[in-house]
Design an enzyme around this catalytic site. Structure first.
Site, mmCIF file in Angstrom:
data_model
loop_
_atom_site.group_PDB
_atom_site.id
_atom_site.type_symbol
_atom_site.label_atom_id
_atom_site.label_comp_id
_atom_site.label_asym_id
_atom_site.label_seq_id
_atom_site.Cartn_x
_atom_site.Cartn_y
_atom_site.Cartn_z
ATOM 1 C CG ASP A 233 -17.218 16.956 9.114
ATOM 2 O OD1 ASP A 233 -17.577 17.178 7.952
ATOM 3 O OD2 ASP A 233 -16.766 15.859 9.497
ATOM 4 N N GLY B 16 11.239 -1.287 -3.394
ATOM 5 C CA GLY B 16 10.168 -0.912 -2.468
ATOM 6 C C GLY B 16 9.935 0.589 -2.456
ATOM 7 C CG ASP C 89 6.857 1.480 -5.812
ATOM 8 O OD1 ASP C 89 7.263 0.921 -4.783
ATOM 9 O OD2 ASP C 89 5.679 1.460 -6.176
ATOM 10 C CD GLU D 199 0.683 3.523 0.348
ATOM 11 O OE1 GLU D 199 -0.069 4.423 -0.096
ATOM 12 O OE2 GLU D 199 1.298 2.740 -0.387
#
Ligand SMILES: OC[C@H]1O[C@H](O[C@H]2O[C@H](CO)[C@@H](O)[C@H](O)[C@H]2O)[C@H](O)[C@@H](O)[C@@H]1O
Ligand SMILES: [Ca+2]
Length: 749
Positions: free
Chosen positions: A116, A464, A466, A670
């Site tokens: 910003d 797991g 993927d 994630e």
């Protein structure tokens, strides 16, 4: 620069019995948001002049000086060397929020970040002067913390607050740890019962026209069927669809359930309603990964439990183990996750380690031994019926593969995920895309090549990882170092537990027997020791590569070792399957290939190969780094006494997360691009990144990253933790440490 309007404050009389002022002035400055913003008395300006002793920027600078760091990475809005105590501000919530957003959130994404372009300074009025004096809040970190605090205050219905400056310039390591402990775990916790079925049943991955809440209950839990049926009858507005699962779960059944996807029931406990005195059921809580993943996952849960245990949330970790035992009992496996479309597949297995860690915390409590016995029995059942059985076991090598059953196109992926794969078949059959998918899924259209593709695709998801080029078109054939390390860990954990906790005799009741096992037979540790020994031999023979100093997967179809370099090689250290010599070789030869500015890469650039329009990035390849890879590598390196390496990797990962948290309005996502020093959270490969999409203040972070943060803080030493608090890059930190060491040595002589 705008000055935030304030109104004259005439505090109303406190309610009878309310304390006029709190005992100690620095009490509760870092309370969780609910406590902080619902305490009416705190937000009345009756305490003008009261000061708070806090962790100020000033003390951060002092720490840096002690560490020999001359140039702080980032200064707060004010040098407080002349200010002995932190301030409080008198703030009108809504007008201040509006000014802050219109001035500082210049890209309008409801977050204040280094991207910003506002003036980066806002004037607030001090509480001590009853709003007469003003003080500037400067810099992205303080302004974004102000945005977060005001967003929380607004949520708790406050119009005016007295805000401690210490909440704005708080040491970022402390702030993030506190957010995880007090907010993120809670935001991610689910309990499936009448109290929360509405939230828990919600599935952002539901692709059907009528995504109504639906729960599938296994045959073996009739009390739950009765319970949910009653909930559905009593609360028709929920539109809860309660379904009893058939006894036998087959790939055909799971495929046919795809038109009615739903949540799968997990464990419940009996409770007596204090009001009615009647017995009722209450769901055992669990933590979900976050983002669009709103159900109990397999390996995410293990990683999350490590963080929960650091925060002494033992009951929650224990409850997740109990939910896993329920899944093994009723669904035959720990599921990829608890939705109907995941019923055929599992995820990397971590149950024994998870149960043992919980047991270690509760062993003095009544029932602890039963908890451990049930968990180990469930793990034994899962081991035999899932991991060393057809189709996952490769009978030639004796090693195991991710190879779940299933039919058709996995429905939970993003729309369009398989378009490039299916398009040629759509053309060949001269129909629409939807018609082809329907025909293929139902079995009317036969395409054996596509069957093969989806067998590997399902295996990728079970792994797991993927997705990754490591596994494309071959995963179901690979005896991976990941899975075989985890199974070695099962075997050694089970052996040790039977020997040390159950006096080398464990009775296996009928419900845990698999195949031709005799009900109530007694198992000793020896057989598990032998299984572990055999697996180690096979791992050494097929997966270890002496020349490269690391483990690789083994292709059981083509009978050859693969060449993709994966960070899962370090899982062998975590499991303890590597010899000290192999471990040393991995540290010297393999580790440098995976180390990036933000920690461990999930694979090397060379192994990933060239990418472009025709060959897009995969999220489990270079340049991305994932929390579970870091956690397992640190723990493994520690296990083999490579403390320095474990600390260094943990530092880099924690630094990256802390910096993104500071620069990007408290973001925790994630996965990260560990090669990107400025904005590592920007990952647009495949499914994008979960955890980015929040307004004003992050509420959940992401389960396994939250865990990696608090777990990682236990790996680094105290000196490092302080340096992380001042956002000192690893190179600067280590240079200062080495200079100090050299100085100390010189003084010794
Ligand atoms: O919907 C796409 C895939 O999403 C999941 O995989 C990813 O998220 C999981 C939850 O955090 C994680 O366990 C997995 O490692 C990630 O790759 C899901 O598990 C997949 O089955 C699904 O296809
Ligand atoms: Ca912004």
């Amino acid at each position: 620069m705008p000055i935030i309007p304030t109104t004259e404050i005439t505090p109303p009389a406190p309610p009878p019995g309310a304390p006029r002022s709190r005992g100690s002035t620095d009490e509760g400055v870092f309370d969780d948001a609910r406590t902080y913003y619902t305490a009416d008395e705190r937000h009345l300006n009756t305490r003008a002049g009261a000061r708070t002793r806090t962790y100020s920027q000033n003390s951060l600078f002092k720490q840096m000086e002690r560490m020999g760091l001359k140039e702080p990475y980032r200064r707060g809005s004010h040098d407080e060397s002349t200010i002995p105590h932190s301030r409080r501000f008198l703030i009108q919530v809504e007008p201040t929020l509006q000014s802050l957003q219109s001035q500082e959130d210049t890209d309008g994404n409801m977050q204040i970040t280094i991207e910003d372009n506002g003036p980066k300074v806002l004037t607030l009025r001090t509480a001590a002067s009853n709003g007469h004096n003003r003080f500037d809040i400067r810099g992205t970190y303080m302004l974004s913390n102000l945005l977060q605090e005001l967003s929380l205050a607004k949520e708790y219905g406050r119009k005016q607050i007295i805000l401690d400056e210490a909440r704005l310039n708080e040491n970022p390591v402390n702030r993030l740890s506190r957010m995880i402990r007090d907010h993120f775990w809670e935001g991610l916790t689910r309990r499936i019962d009448a109290s929360s079925i509405e939230i828990a049943a919600r599935d952002p991955k539901d692709w059907t026209d009528d995504p109504r809440p639906r729960i599938y209950v296994p045959r073996g839990a009739p009390e739950q069927y009765e319970y949910y049926t009653k909930v559905a009858e009593e609360r028709p507005e929920l539109r809860l669809d309660v379904q009893l699962l058939p006894e036998k779960i087959t790939p055909e059944l799971v495929r046919d359930m795809n038109s009615k996807p739903g949540l799968l029931a997990v464990d419940m406990e009996e409770e007596v309603d204090p009001k009615t005195g009647k017995k009722t059921l209450k769901g055992r809580p669990f933590v979900v990964p976050g983002g669009r993943f709103n159900e109990l996952y397999g390996w995410d849960s293990y990683m999350e439990s490590l963080g929960l245990l650091v925060h002494d949330k033992v009951d929650l970790a224990k409850s997740m183990v109990q939910n896993f035992c329920f899944c093994i009992k009723h669904y035959g496996k720990i599921l990829n996750a608890t939705r109907s479309y995941y019923l055929c597949r599992s995820q990397p297995p971590f149950l024994t380690d998870m149960a043992l860690r919980v047991y270690d915390k509760i062993k003095h409590e009544p029932g602890a031994l039963d908890f451990l016995r049930t968990s180990i029995l469930a793990a034994i059942k899962e081991y035999h019926s899932v991991w060393v059985a057809e189709p996952r076991l490769d009978p030639v090598t004796g090693l195991s593969r991710y190879r779940p059953e299933g039919l058709g196109v996995p429905p939970e992926t993003e729309a369009g995920h398989f378009v490039h794969i299916l398009e040629p078949y759509v053309k060949k059959h001269g129909c629409t895309f939807e018609e082809f998918v329907e025909g293929y899924n139902s079995g009317r259209i036969k395409e054996p090549e596509l069957d093969d593709y989806f067998m590997h695709d399902r295996a990728v998801r079970e792994s797991g990882h993927d997705t990754t080029y490591r596994f494309e078109g071959c995963c179901a054939d690979l005896a991976t170092i990941d899975l075989n390390s985890l199974l070695f860990k099962y075997e050694t954990d089970i052996a040790r537990t039977i020997r040390n906790v159950f006096h080398d005799k464990l009775v296996i009741p009928a419900e845990y027997c698999v195949g031709s096992m005799e009900p109530n037979h007694v198992e000793a540790s020896a057989i598990w020791d032998r299984r572990a020994k055999r697996r180690k031999l096979a791992i050494d023979k097929y997966l270890w590569n002496e020349q490269e100093g690391m483990y690789f997967d083994y292709d059981t179809a083509n009978r050859k070792q693969c060449s993709y370099e994966s960070a899962t090689t370090f899982w062998a250290l975590w499991a303890g399957v590597a010899s000290p010599k192999q471990a040393a070789a991995m540290v010297t030869k393999a580790l440098p290939k995976f180390e990036a500015v933000g920690g461990l890469l999930s694979g090397t650039e060379e192994s990933r190969g060239e990418i472009g329009l025709e060959r897009p990035n995969r999220q489990w390849d270079y340049p991305y780094g994932w929390a579970p890879q870091q956690i397992l590598a640190w723990t493994g390196l520690y296990r083999y006494s490579f403390t320095e390496e474990a600390e260094r990797l943990a530092y880099k990962w924690l630094f990256m997360i802390t910096k993104a948290f500071v620069d990007f309005n408290g973001v925790v996502v994630e996965k990260y691009d560990v090669t990107r020093p400025i904005d590592p959270h920007r990952v647009d490969a495949e499914y994008g990144n979960q955890g980015l999409d929040f307004k004003g203040v992050a509420k959940e972070g992401f389960g396994w990253v939250n865990a990696s943060y608090v777990y990682g803080l236990q790996i680094v030493n105290a000196h490092m933790r302080r340096a992380l608090g001042t956002l000192t890059p690893y190179e600067t930190f280590i240079k200062a440490v080495e200079e100090n060491k050299a100085k100390a040595l010189a003084e010794l002589v």
